[in-house]
Design a protein around this motif. Structure first.
Motif, PDB file in Angstrom:
ATOM      1  N   ALA A 131     127.619  41.212 -38.662  1.00  0.00           N
ATOM      2  CA  ALA A 131     128.107  42.063 -37.582  1.00  0.00           C
ATOM      3  C   ALA A 131     129.621  42.022 -37.502  1.00  0.00           C
ATOM      4  N   ASN A 132     130.194  43.084 -36.979  1.00  0.00           N
ATOM      5  CA  ASN A 132     131.606  43.107 -36.628  1.00  0.00           C
ATOM      6  C   ASN A 132     131.690  42.730 -35.154  1.00  0.00           C
ATOM      7  N   PRO A 133     132.272  41.586 -34.823  1.00  0.00           N
ATOM      8  CA  PRO A 133     132.201  41.098 -33.434  1.00  0.00           C
ATOM      9  C   PRO A 133     133.036  41.941 -32.471  1.00  0.00           C
ATOM     10  N   ASP A 134     132.358  42.765 -31.679  1.00  0.00           N
ATOM     11  CA  ASP A 134     133.004  43.530 -30.624  1.00  0.00           C
ATOM     12  C   ASP A 134     132.070  43.507 -29.418  1.00  0.00           C
ATOM     13  N   PHE A 135     132.375  44.257 -28.375  1.00  0.00           N
ATOM     14  CA  PHE A 135     131.540  44.187 -27.175  1.00  0.00           C
ATOM     15  C   PHE A 135     130.116  44.665 -27.439  1.00  0.00           C
ATOM     16  N   ALA A 136     129.969  45.744 -28.212  1.00  0.00           N
ATOM     17  CA  ALA A 136     128.632  46.256 -28.494  1.00  0.00           C
ATOM     18  C   ALA A 136     127.780  45.191 -29.179  1.00  0.00           C
ATOM     19  N   HIS A 137     128.387  44.473 -30.128  1.00  0.00           N
ATOM     20  CA  HIS A 137     127.651  43.404 -30.806  1.00  0.00           C
ATOM     21  C   HIS A 137     127.251  42.313 -29.821  1.00  0.00           C
ATOM     22  N   LYS A 138     128.184  41.876 -28.983  1.00  0.00           N
ATOM     23  CA  LYS A 138     127.889  40.802 -28.044  1.00  0.00           C
ATOM     24  C   LYS A 138     126.784  41.211 -27.071  1.00  0.00           C
ATOM     25  N   LEU A 139     126.846  42.457 -26.595  1.00  0.00           N
ATOM     26  CA  LEU A 139     125.833  42.958 -25.665  1.00  0.00           C
ATOM     27  C   LEU A 139     124.445  42.884 -26.293  1.00  0.00           C
ATOM     28  N   CYS A 140     124.322  43.404 -27.521  1.00  0.00           N
ATOM     29  CA  CYS A 140     123.024  43.409 -28.195  1.00  0.00           C
ATOM     30  C   CYS A 140     122.589  41.998 -28.578  1.00  0.00           C
ATOM     31  N   ASP A 141     123.521  41.195 -29.080  1.00  0.00           N
ATOM     32  CA  ASP A 141     123.160  39.862 -29.562  1.00  0.00           C
ATOM     33  C   ASP A 141     122.732  38.951 -28.413  1.00  0.00           C
ATOM     34  N   ASP A 142     123.442  38.983 -27.301  1.00  0.00           N
ATOM     35  CA  ASP A 142     123.042  38.165 -26.154  1.00  0.00           C
ATOM     36  C   ASP A 142     121.650  38.557 -25.680  1.00  0.00           C
ATOM     37  N   TRP A 143     121.376  39.847 -25.679  1.00  0.00           N
ATOM     38  CA  TRP A 143     120.073  40.363 -25.251  1.00  0.00           C
ATOM     39  C   TRP A 143     118.983  39.913 -26.222  1.00  0.00           C
ATOM     40  N   GLU A 144     119.245  40.033 -27.509  1.00  0.00           N
ATOM     41  CA  GLU A 144     118.264  39.632 -28.519  1.00  0.00           C
ATOM     42  C   GLU A 144     117.982  38.131 -28.469  1.00  0.00           C
ATOM     43  N   GLN A 145     119.045  37.328 -28.423  1.00  0.00           N
ATOM     44  CA  GLN A 145     118.867  35.879 -28.448  1.00  0.00           C
ATOM     45  C   GLN A 145     118.087  35.384 -27.246  1.00  0.00           C
ATOM     46  N   LEU A 146     118.294  36.026 -26.101  1.00  0.00           N
ATOM     47  CA  LEU A 146     117.531  35.645 -24.911  1.00  0.00           C
ATOM     48  C   LEU A 146     116.056  35.994 -25.085  1.00  0.00           C
ATOM     49  N   ALA A 147     115.780  37.206 -25.574  1.00  0.00           N
ATOM     50  CA  ALA A 147     114.386  37.625 -25.757  1.00  0.00           C
ATOM     51  C   ALA A 147     113.663  36.730 -26.756  1.00  0.00           C
ATOM     52  N   ILE A 148     114.359  36.301 -27.809  1.00  0.00           N
ATOM     53  CA  ILE A 148     113.742  35.477 -28.858  1.00  0.00           C
ATOM     54  C   ILE A 148     113.263  34.134 -28.312  1.00  0.00           C
ATOM     55  N   LYS A 149     113.800  33.713 -27.164  1.00  0.00           N
ATOM     56  CA  LYS A 149     113.362  32.448 -26.564  1.00  0.00           C
ATOM     57  C   LYS A 149     111.888  32.474 -26.181  1.00  0.00           C
ATOM     58  N   ALA A 150     111.293  33.657 -26.114  1.00  0.00           N
ATOM     59  CA  ALA A 150     109.858  33.736 -25.829  1.00  0.00           C
ATOM     60  C   ALA A 150     109.037  33.040 -26.902  1.00  0.00           C
ATOM     61  N   THR A 151     109.587  32.929 -28.115  1.00  0.00           N
ATOM     62  CA  THR A 151     108.861  32.240 -29.184  1.00  0.00           C
ATOM     63  C   THR A 151     108.670  30.761 -28.857  1.00  0.00           C
ATOM     64  N   GLU A 152     109.531  30.209 -28.002  1.00  0.00           N
ATOM     65  CA  GLU A 152     109.391  28.806 -27.603  1.00  0.00           C
ATOM     66  C   GLU A 152     108.111  28.577 -26.805  1.00  0.00           C
ATOM     67  N   PHE A 153     107.547  29.658 -26.275  1.00  0.00           N
ATOM     68  CA  PHE A 153     106.300  29.563 -25.516  1.00  0.00           C
ATOM     69  C   PHE A 153     105.120  30.120 -26.314  1.00  0.00           C
ATOM     70  N   GLY A 154     105.330  30.279 -27.617  1.00  0.00           N
ATOM     71  CA  GLY A 154     104.250  30.719 -28.491  1.00  0.00           C
ATOM     72  C   GLY A 154     104.013  32.216 -28.516  1.00  0.00           C
ATOM     73  N   VAL A 155     104.983  33.001 -28.038  1.00  0.00           N
ATOM     74  CA  VAL A 155     104.822  34.458 -28.000  1.00  0.00           C
ATOM     75  C   VAL A 155     105.651  35.096 -29.119  1.00  0.00           C
ATOM     76  N   PRO A 156     105.047  35.849 -30.023  1.00  0.00           N
ATOM     77  CA  PRO A 156     105.804  36.536 -31.067  1.00  0.00           C
ATOM     78  C   PRO A 156     106.760  37.558 -30.445  1.00  0.00           C
TER      79      PRO A 156
END
Length: 209
Positions: A138-163
């Motif tokens: 990625a090219n680090p700019d605001f759009a990247h940070k917005l999407c990446d923060d959102w994605e990384q938070l959602a991926i935490k659902a895998t910690e509870f066994g949810v794909p």
């Protein structure tokens, strides 16, 4: 099947809700659509239930549970200028619903089979006409940070066994809303035209897709 959709009243969420309900009617298959919303008084199809964030948390031990959660909530990227205040709203409108979903998943007696969480090709940042795929940096700019923060938070659902599946869509095209609806009027008035040399890159997807 029970489907929970955050951002259900939005450009994508409403179309998805209508498609799911129509498919259920045609196939005579039981399918319940519920919207997660801050506002319990949205104008919506009678076939759709609405839960507020607090109600979702309280439902974590109740039946029926949700088989699939679709996370589409978020203020429109192109609705206004990206002031610092607007950037905070863009971020909060995605993070807060996702946090509520994660809290529900953590406490749910029966976990959903899938969390499908929205994102965008903005994750890659502005890279001109460089070919990009899921393995690209990625090219680090605001759009990247917005999407990446959102994605990384959602991926935490895998910690509870949810794909978790992340959908990085481009600009969504349909005349009922989004960018196309905003552009139609100036073109109908004879004021439309290309910007610059007209050769700018634009990654897009139709709403039906």
């Amino acid at each position: 099947m029970n489907v929970l959709i955050s951002g259900g009243s939005g450009f994508l969420g409403r179309a998805l809700s209508d498609a799911l309900i129509e498919q259920s009617r045609q196939q005579s298959a039981p399918l319940n659509v519920t919207w997660l919303s801050r506002n319990a008084h949205h104008n919506h199809d009678d076939a759709i239930d609405i839960l507020t964030y607090d109600e979702l948390t309280a439902r974590s031990q109740a039946a029926p549970q949700f088989d699939v959660i679709v996370n589409l909530a978020g203020a429109g990227i192109a609705d206004s200028r990206w002031s610092e205040e607007r950037k905070e709203l863009l971020m909060a409108s995605r993070i807060k619903p996702t946090e509520a979903i994660l809290e529900f998943i953590a406490k749910a007696a029966i976990k959903p089979k899938l969390l499908l969480s929205g994102s965008a090709v903005g994750w890659y940042g502005i890279q001109g006409d460089t070919p990009l795929d899921e393995a690209s940096d990625a090219n680090p700019d605001f759009a990247h940070k917005l999407c990446d923060d959102w994605e990384q938070l959602a991926i935490k659902a895998t910690e509870f066994g949810v794909p978790v599946a992340i959908a990085r869509t481009g600009i969504v095209i349909h005349p009922d809303g989004g960018m196309v609806k905003r552009l139609l009027m100036p073109f109908k008035l004879g004021l439309g035209g290309k910007l610059g040399d007209g050769a700018q890159m634009m990654s897009w997807i139709s709403r039906e897709d």
